[in-house]
Scaffold this motif. Structure first.
Motif, mmCIF file in Angstrom:
data_model
loop_
_atom_site.group_PDB
_atom_site.id
_atom_site.type_symbol
_atom_site.label_atom_id
_atom_site.label_comp_id
_atom_site.label_asym_id
_atom_site.label_seq_id
_atom_site.Cartn_x
_atom_site.Cartn_y
_atom_site.Cartn_z
ATOM 1 N N PRO A 1 0.815 -1.227 0.000
ATOM 2 C CA PRO A 1 0.000 0.000 0.000
ATOM 3 C C PRO A 1 0.850 1.279 0.000
ATOM 4 C CG PRO A 1 -0.893 -1.565 1.567
ATOM 5 C CD PRO A 1 0.416 -2.124 1.094
ATOM 6 N N ASN A 2 1.906 1.279 0.813
ATOM 7 C CA ASN A 2 2.784 2.460 0.845
ATOM 8 C C ASN A 2 3.573 2.587 -0.454
ATOM 9 O OD1 ASN A 2 1.928 3.163 3.383
ATOM 10 N ND2 ASN A 2 3.560 2.069 4.419
ATOM 11 N N GLN A 3 3.967 1.460 -1.030
ATOM 12 C CA GLN A 3 4.685 1.502 -2.307
ATOM 13 C C GLN A 3 3.795 2.102 -3.390
ATOM 14 O OE1 GLN A 3 5.753 -2.292 -4.003
ATOM 15 N NE2 GLN A 3 6.070 -1.358 -5.988
ATOM 16 N N GLN A 4 2.549 1.680 -3.437
ATOM 17 C CA GLN A 4 1.631 2.192 -4.461
ATOM 18 C C GLN A 4 1.356 3.683 -4.255
ATOM 19 O OE1 GLN A 4 -1.527 -0.605 -3.890
ATOM 20 N NE2 GLN A 4 -0.649 -2.101 -5.303
ATOM 21 N N LYS A 5 1.192 4.106 -3.006
ATOM 22 C CA LYS A 5 0.990 5.533 -2.737
ATOM 23 C C LYS A 5 2.214 6.335 -3.155
ATOM 24 C CE LYS A 5 -1.961 4.827 1.282
ATOM 25 N NZ LYS A 5 -2.012 4.910 2.751
ATOM 26 N N SER A 6 3.392 5.817 -2.841
ATOM 27 C CA SER A 6 4.631 6.521 -3.185
ATOM 28 C C SER A 6 4.808 6.601 -4.693
ATOM 29 C CB SER A 6 5.838 5.812 -2.564
ATOM 30 O OG SER A 6 5.715 5.770 -1.177
#
Length: 192
Positions: free
Chosen positions: A168-173
């Motif tokens: 999830p954090n990778q996709q947001k970043s």
């Protein structure tokens, strides 16, 4: 003088009886429990477990949450991968699974923050926004994610852990990277 009202006698004109009002019933006999020690023990344990199960489950949940938090604090203190922590004796090899999960989750959270920071630094340091092709920015973000996963050994985590705590954090970043690329690209083209 005041006239007194006459209140009737409720017992007037009634037929007096002395008959019993109760009826004959069977005599009470005390119940005799079957004296099977295993049967009564089984009944007692069934009643006890119905009361004890919620209490034991709540205590188990509290212990798991405490060990999970302890694992996260341990990772924050040492900042080592799980394999290195076991090898160095920081975590016992057969340590609680909740402690190990807390340690691993904290490691994944740090890696996701590191991913976001490194991706943002790459945009500015390499001046990727000068390339006018939006597909190039998306391809760079995808390739960067693959290289980051290989470099930081994300294969050492279970797919469920990576999906829950890193992706999830990778996709947001990555989405923020592409948005920043577009903004900086428009600004750069305007300046040119």
């Amino acid at each position: 003088m005041a006239v007194r009202q006459v209140i009737g006698n409720p017992f007037e004109n009634q037929i007096g009886t002395v008959s019993p009002t109760a009826q004959v019933v069977d005599t009470y006999e005390r119940g005799v429990a079957e004296r099977s020690s295993l049967g009564s023990l089984s009944d007692m344990l069934t009643r006890l477990s119905a009361k004890a199960d919620p209490v034991l489950k709540a205590a188990e949940k509290r212990a798991a949450e405490r060990e999970y938090a302890e694992g996260q604090a341990l990772y924050e203190k040492t900042r080592k991968s799980l394999g290195d922590a076991v090898r160095d004796g920081i975590i016992e090899e057969g340590a609680s699974p909740y402690l190990r999960k807390g340690y691993r989750v904290s490691n994944l959270n740090i890696l996701s923050n590191k991913f976001a920071t490194e991706l943002d630094v790459a945009l500015n340091a390499k001046q990727l926004y000068k390339n006018g092709n939006p597909a190039a920015a998306e391809n760079y973000a995808r390739k960067f994610a693959e290289d980051f996963a290989a470099k930081n050994n994300l294969d050492g985590f279970t797919p469920q852990e990576v999906a829950e705590y890193f992706l999830p954090n990778q996709q947001k970043s990555s989405a923020a990277f592409i948005s920043a690329w577009r903004t900086k690209n428009v600004t750069w083209q305007r300046d040119q």
